[in-house]
Design a protein around this motif. Structure first.
Motif, mmCIF file in Angstrom:
data_model
loop_
_atom_site.group_PDB
_atom_site.id
_atom_site.type_symbol
_atom_site.label_atom_id
_atom_site.label_comp_id
_atom_site.label_asym_id
_atom_site.label_seq_id
_atom_site.Cartn_x
_atom_site.Cartn_y
_atom_site.Cartn_z
ATOM 1 N N THR A 1 0.835 -1.205 0.000
ATOM 2 C CA THR A 1 0.000 0.000 0.000
ATOM 3 C C THR A 1 0.868 1.253 0.000
ATOM 4 O OG1 THR A 1 -1.975 0.986 0.982
ATOM 5 C CG2 THR A 1 -0.303 0.178 2.526
ATOM 6 N N GLY A 2 0.249 2.410 0.220
ATOM 7 C CA GLY A 2 0.969 3.675 0.145
ATOM 8 C C GLY A 2 1.160 4.340 1.495
ATOM 9 N N ILE A 3 1.686 5.549 1.467
ATOM 10 C CA ILE A 3 1.989 6.315 2.682
ATOM 11 C C ILE A 3 1.392 7.714 2.568
ATOM 12 C CG2 ILE A 3 3.894 7.523 3.862
ATOM 13 C CD1 ILE A 3 5.578 4.955 3.370
ATOM 14 N N HIS A 4 0.789 8.169 3.655
ATOM 15 C CA HIS A 4 0.277 9.540 3.763
ATOM 16 C C HIS A 4 1.164 10.274 4.767
ATOM 17 C CE1 HIS A 4 -3.648 12.153 4.389
ATOM 18 N NE2 HIS A 4 -2.612 12.888 4.044
ATOM 19 N N ILE A 5 1.761 11.374 4.353
ATOM 20 C CA ILE A 5 2.758 12.064 5.186
ATOM 21 C C ILE A 5 2.610 13.589 5.056
ATOM 22 C CG2 ILE A 5 4.470 11.950 3.289
ATOM 23 C CD1 ILE A 5 6.669 11.664 5.416
ATOM 24 N N HIS A 6 2.885 14.304 6.158
ATOM 25 C CA HIS A 6 3.077 15.762 6.099
ATOM 26 C C HIS A 6 4.539 15.998 5.739
ATOM 27 C CE1 HIS A 6 -0.233 15.848 9.284
ATOM 28 N NE2 HIS A 6 -0.688 16.684 8.384
ATOM 29 N N LEU A 7 4.787 16.803 4.717
ATOM 30 C CA LEU A 7 6.172 16.960 4.283
ATOM 31 C C LEU A 7 6.494 18.430 4.006
ATOM 32 C CD1 LEU A 7 8.460 14.939 3.911
ATOM 33 C CD2 LEU A 7 7.660 14.519 1.593
ATOM 34 N N LEU A 8 7.477 18.941 4.722
ATOM 35 C CA LEU A 8 8.011 20.287 4.496
ATOM 36 C C LEU A 8 6.931 21.364 4.453
ATOM 37 C CD1 LEU A 8 10.890 19.289 2.098
ATOM 38 C CD2 LEU A 8 11.140 20.384 4.325
ATOM 39 N N GLU A 9 6.096 21.345 5.492
ATOM 40 C CA GLU A 9 5.036 22.359 5.597
ATOM 41 C C GLU A 9 5.615 23.712 6.012
ATOM 42 O OE1 GLU A 9 1.953 21.152 8.272
ATOM 43 O OE2 GLU A 9 0.747 22.982 8.006
ATOM 44 N N THR A 10 6.587 23.688 6.910
ATOM 45 C CA THR A 10 7.067 24.949 7.499
ATOM 46 C C THR A 10 8.585 25.120 7.373
ATOM 47 O OG1 THR A 10 7.430 23.926 9.660
ATOM 48 C CG2 THR A 10 5.244 24.854 9.258
ATOM 49 N N VAL A 11 9.024 26.351 7.545
ATOM 50 C CA VAL A 11 10.468 26.623 7.597
ATOM 51 C C VAL A 11 11.085 25.900 8.790
ATOM 52 C CG1 VAL A 11 12.170 28.439 8.002
ATOM 53 C CG2 VAL A 11 10.310 28.823 6.379
ATOM 54 N N ALA A 12 10.324 25.776 9.880
ATOM 55 C CA ALA A 12 10.835 25.063 11.058
ATOM 56 C C ALA A 12 11.210 23.623 10.697
ATOM 57 C CB ALA A 12 9.790 25.077 12.183
ATOM 58 N N GLU A 13 10.417 22.988 9.833
ATOM 59 C CA GLU A 13 10.764 21.623 9.442
ATOM 60 C C GLU A 13 12.033 21.588 8.601
ATOM 61 O OE1 GLU A 13 7.714 19.102 7.728
ATOM 62 O OE2 GLU A 13 9.204 17.696 6.950
ATOM 63 N N VAL A 14 12.207 22.590 7.740
ATOM 64 C CA VAL A 14 13.448 22.651 6.949
ATOM 65 C C VAL A 14 14.645 22.645 7.891
ATOM 66 C CG1 VAL A 14 14.816 24.082 5.366
ATOM 67 C CG2 VAL A 14 12.319 23.919 5.075
ATOM 68 N N GLU A 15 14.557 23.477 8.933
ATOM 69 C CA GLU A 15 15.675 23.607 9.863
ATOM 70 C C GLU A 15 15.867 22.345 10.694
ATOM 71 O OE1 GLU A 15 14.470 27.186 11.821
ATOM 72 O OE2 GLU A 15 15.033 28.436 10.088
ATOM 73 N N SER A 16 14.774 21.794 11.208
ATOM 74 C CA SER A 16 14.909 20.616 12.079
ATOM 75 C C SER A 16 15.409 19.414 11.299
ATOM 76 C CB SER A 16 13.599 20.307 12.804
ATOM 77 O OG SER A 16 12.693 19.650 11.947
ATOM 78 N N SER A 17 15.002 19.306 10.040
ATOM 79 C CA SER A 17 15.451 18.179 9.248
ATOM 80 C C SER A 17 16.954 18.254 8.990
ATOM 81 C CB SER A 17 14.676 18.146 7.933
ATOM 82 O OG SER A 17 15.213 17.173 7.095
ATOM 83 N N ASN A 18 17.394 19.457 8.655
ATOM 84 C CA ASN A 18 18.825 19.624 8.441
ATOM 85 C C ASN A 18 19.617 19.315 9.709
ATOM 86 O OD1 ASN A 18 18.757 20.262 5.719
ATOM 87 N ND2 ASN A 18 18.384 22.440 6.115
ATOM 88 N N LYS A 19 19.050 19.714 10.846
ATOM 89 C CA LYS A 19 19.722 19.496 12.127
ATOM 90 C C LYS A 19 19.686 18.008 12.518
ATOM 91 C CE LYS A 19 19.117 21.121 16.917
ATOM 92 N NZ LYS A 19 18.196 20.060 17.360
ATOM 93 N N ASP A 20 18.518 17.399 12.429
ATOM 94 C CA ASP A 20 18.356 16.025 12.914
ATOM 95 C C ASP A 20 18.962 14.984 11.972
ATOM 96 O OD1 ASP A 20 16.957 17.185 14.937
ATOM 97 O OD2 ASP A 20 14.974 16.509 14.265
ATOM 98 N N TYR A 21 18.813 15.238 10.677
ATOM 99 C CA TYR A 21 19.214 14.208 9.712
ATOM 100 C C TYR A 21 20.409 14.610 8.858
ATOM 101 C CZ TYR A 21 14.581 12.277 10.773
ATOM 102 O OH TYR A 21 13.480 11.766 11.393
ATOM 103 N N GLY A 22 20.779 15.897 8.895
ATOM 104 C CA GLY A 22 21.857 16.360 8.019
ATOM 105 C C GLY A 22 21.453 16.356 6.563
ATOM 106 N N MET A 23 20.149 16.357 6.307
ATOM 107 C CA MET A 23 19.662 16.396 4.924
ATOM 108 C C MET A 23 18.217 16.909 4.930
ATOM 109 S SD MET A 23 19.235 12.270 4.173
ATOM 110 C CE MET A 23 20.660 11.675 5.105
ATOM 111 N N THR A 24 17.649 17.134 3.745
ATOM 112 C CA THR A 24 16.266 17.624 3.700
ATOM 113 C C THR A 24 15.304 16.484 4.040
ATOM 114 O OG1 THR A 24 15.715 17.091 1.407
ATOM 115 C CG2 THR A 24 16.937 19.155 1.782
ATOM 116 N N SER A 25 14.073 16.845 4.363
ATOM 117 C CA SER A 25 13.055 15.839 4.674
ATOM 118 C C SER A 25 12.828 14.904 3.489
ATOM 119 C CB SER A 25 11.727 16.527 5.027
ATOM 120 O OG SER A 25 11.837 17.188 6.258
#
Lengths: 434, 434
Positions: free
Chosen positions: B210-234
């Motif tokens: 089956t498939g996946i339903h996800i919230h992705l890159l809604e806010t600038v905060a997510e851009v920053e947290s993703s870079n911080k947590d994962y070292g890459m974009t969401s």
């Protein structure tokens, strides 16, 4: 004995002393609000009682910039470059327009506006006697304008100052229809006028002791042409020629410099924000939050239906409220209560009606009732947010102008909607070549 | 013998071979379109005939991202900073929600959606058994999802992988309600998961086919947290963990780099554009014209009513059509016909229904009729522009899902709207402390 008594409605008043009344009563007499309170007056009698349960009563919406008869070109030319839209599609149809066409197009526009809760509008178009006739017949309020400059004669582009036509129009219609019509001087735009005609139009407005309705800085093209033609911005040439020395309602104002904004503030000009039209035509996004910070009177308009494509102030309020939050990435801008004022009292002030837009004793009874007994309003929380964020035009149930009920339960009391639709569909076959 | 025959309607089909039929006929049998043409079949008989005069028949709208039960928080907390909205207002209410609350909130959301012409929606929320029950009862279609990760246990934030719950949910509901329900795996977001749980969720979706339903890159905060947590974009961490190897419907996608867009294109992920919510919460503006140029499947969603504040796809279509024209100052972008597909067939594909969204023989009969006999549609020109630029949700007259008439003349055939409004108003007193 009231003429009309509205009972048990939730009230949004625009009255600072009591902006909201959860369960309110409004008594109307001789076209004005004679009584408004959260409790029924003793021995209240009325010729007609309106049950306001499950309804919000609020000031009628004011559409402060439109070209009503452009309903005739609705959904006729979309998604194209501005020049192609205007020169290849709109102008050729407008060249064919007769006074009869403008009459029915305006009647259609007024029908749509009343059904959408609009109790007053400002119009700028041709055959303006027909527009005055339609306003008089239908019972709505309007600010109408007449240009002292004729652009075409014998098929040639000429700028002919015919101020007498404007004076005659003013004398015929200003304060006519029991005061439901106000007349301003039309200045189509700085780029269709020149320094001389701008100065004469300003002088004429001053002489008539009235205001000016103008398109101002809608497009980047105007920014460029103004700098080229006048060596200054459109706002600056307006200041130089005296245009801003009378009450001005300036439609669009998309491309203003900081200095332009300060001039508008200083001159107390009103700005009519047309967010749908500005987006749809690709004109850009006006600096509305800056204007509001500066205390400039900002109101809302639909523009014509050829660039919208409806005359729906609920959509304009919703869009004004959310657009600037998104652009500035700040959800605290453009609060519902401020946007409601833009859609009502700010517009009333801009188009020259000082005795409406607020539900308080002594004001004209220009009131709409919005039916909130529908899924999209539940659960019922902040009524201002309900109107700005959840409502649609079709939720308007009842429309009262100057104490007369023009629509009740979504049915017109004396406008023949079927005839208007029939006439418009017929004449559009000729106009649009279908 | 057809079950239903729609006669004399103007048809918008989404069928490339004949996108528009001025006067069309649709025969429905066993839940599917058995006949569609510009002329009536000989000896056409039907148990029920729908008069389509002065109506547009078109595929039902698909709301590809929502949290239906958040109708319970409608107009409750507006015009405030995102953190204040979420942490001080929304989360405290959500902490009190019971399964019964979610049931009635979802019933309210479905009522509103059907009244607005939505025949299928994708939902992500809590107490998802209740959402499945509401979908089953009401007759609408839905893509529902279940998270394998539980965030809270004993009041503590914990990330607990409980894949068995998702497997059970999938087995209970996928293709249930006569195929009206599809089940995807929920990944709330990259910032609420970690590398391990992202990988496990992707693996689970693959295992369930089956498939996946996800919230992705809604806010600038997510851009920053993703870079911080994962070292890459969401988007990049989704690719690394296999999330993009199954059909993905990614809500929002506001802040994507060029490289992110290319990954989405390559992985054939669907983007759910939520223009109202993104503006209202101040999240920003998605690069939708770029996505469309790259052939990415873009569809539309309302998001929850707490950030919109309605579930009205006519508003989303209108806004999608005009917003990007204004931002890019190009009125030729986002043509009405493309936006109509975003609101219908593109959404159907994204949420896992391949046999709807187009009016052609053999497709499921998910059809709405829009009443165009109203001033704001006259004169009647381009029907696609009429729907995208002039229509409002209340113009929807009739709603058919899988060949069953769920609403006719704006009245539900078997949903008890009064009970839903009563229950919601009652429980909201406890939830919202009024």
């Amino acid at each position: 004995m009231f003429d009309i008594l509205i009972k048990n409605a939730e009230l949004i008043t625009n009255d600072e002393s009591k902006p909201l009344i959860t369960c309110g009563y409004i008594g109307i007499k001789d076209g004005r609000i004679a009584f408004i309170s959260d409790s029924l007056p003793e021995n209240a009698e009325a010729r007609e009682v309106i049950d306001g349960r499950n309804k919000i009563a609020m000031p009628g919406l004011v559409n402060a910039h439109s070209h009503s008869a452009m309903t005739l070109m609705r959904n006729y030319a979309d998604d194209m470059a501005l020049e192609k839209w205007l020169f290849d599609n709109i102008f050729p149809v407008e060249a064919k327009l007769t006074d009869k066409d403008v009459h029915w197009g305006t009647m259609l526009g007024i029908s749509e506006m009343l059904k959408s809760g609009i109790t007053a509008f400002a119009d700028m178009y041709m055959f303006m006697d027909e527009v005055a006739r339609a306003v008089t017949e239908t019972g709505i309020k309007a600010n109408l304008c007449k240009s002292p400059v004729q652009f075409f004669e014998d098929g040639q582009l000429k700028r002919l100052d015919k101020s007498q036509g404007t004076i005659d129009y003013y004398n015929s219609y200003h304060n006519s229809a029991d005061g439901r019509i106000k007349v301003f001087v039309e200045i189509h735009s700085v780029y269709m006028f020149n320094e001389n005609t701008l100065r004469n139009a300003a002088q004429l407005a001053k002489q008539l002791n009235t205001g000016i309705h103008i398109h101002l800085l809608e497009t980047v093209a105007e920014v460029e042409s103004s700098n080229k033609d006048y060596g200054m911005t459109s706002i600056e040439i307006c200041r130089e020629t005296g245009v801003l020395d009378v009450p001005v309602m300036a439609a669009h104002c998309v491309h203003l410099t900081d200095s332009d904004l300060r001039i508008m503030q200083e001159k107390k000009a009103s700005v009519v924000h047309n967010p749908t039209s500005n987006l749809k035509l690709g004109s850009g996004i006006a600096r509305v939050p800056d204007m509001m910070d500066m205390g400039i009177n900002v109101c809302l308009g639909t523009d014509g239906a050829a660039s919208n494509n409806n005359l729906n102030m609920f959509e304009e309020m919703n869009l004004a409220a959310i657009l600037h939050k998104g652009i500035a990435m700040n959800p605290q801008l453009m609060k519902a209560q401020d946007v409601l004022k833009m859609g009502t009292v700010n517009g009333a002030r801009a188009i020259g009606f000082d005795d409406t837009g607020v539900l308080s004793e002594g004001m004209k009874a220009d009131i709409i009732l919005v039916d909130t007994d529908k899924p999209h309003f539940y659960p019922k929380n902040d009524p201002m947010a309900m109107i700005v964020y959840s409502a649609q035009a079709a939720d308007v149930d009842t429309v009262i102008v100057d104490g007369s009920i023009l629509m009740k339960n979504r049915e017109f009391t004396h406008i023949d909607e079927e005839k208007i639709k029939f006439e418009v569909e017929s004449l559009s076959k000729r106009l649009l070549g279908r």
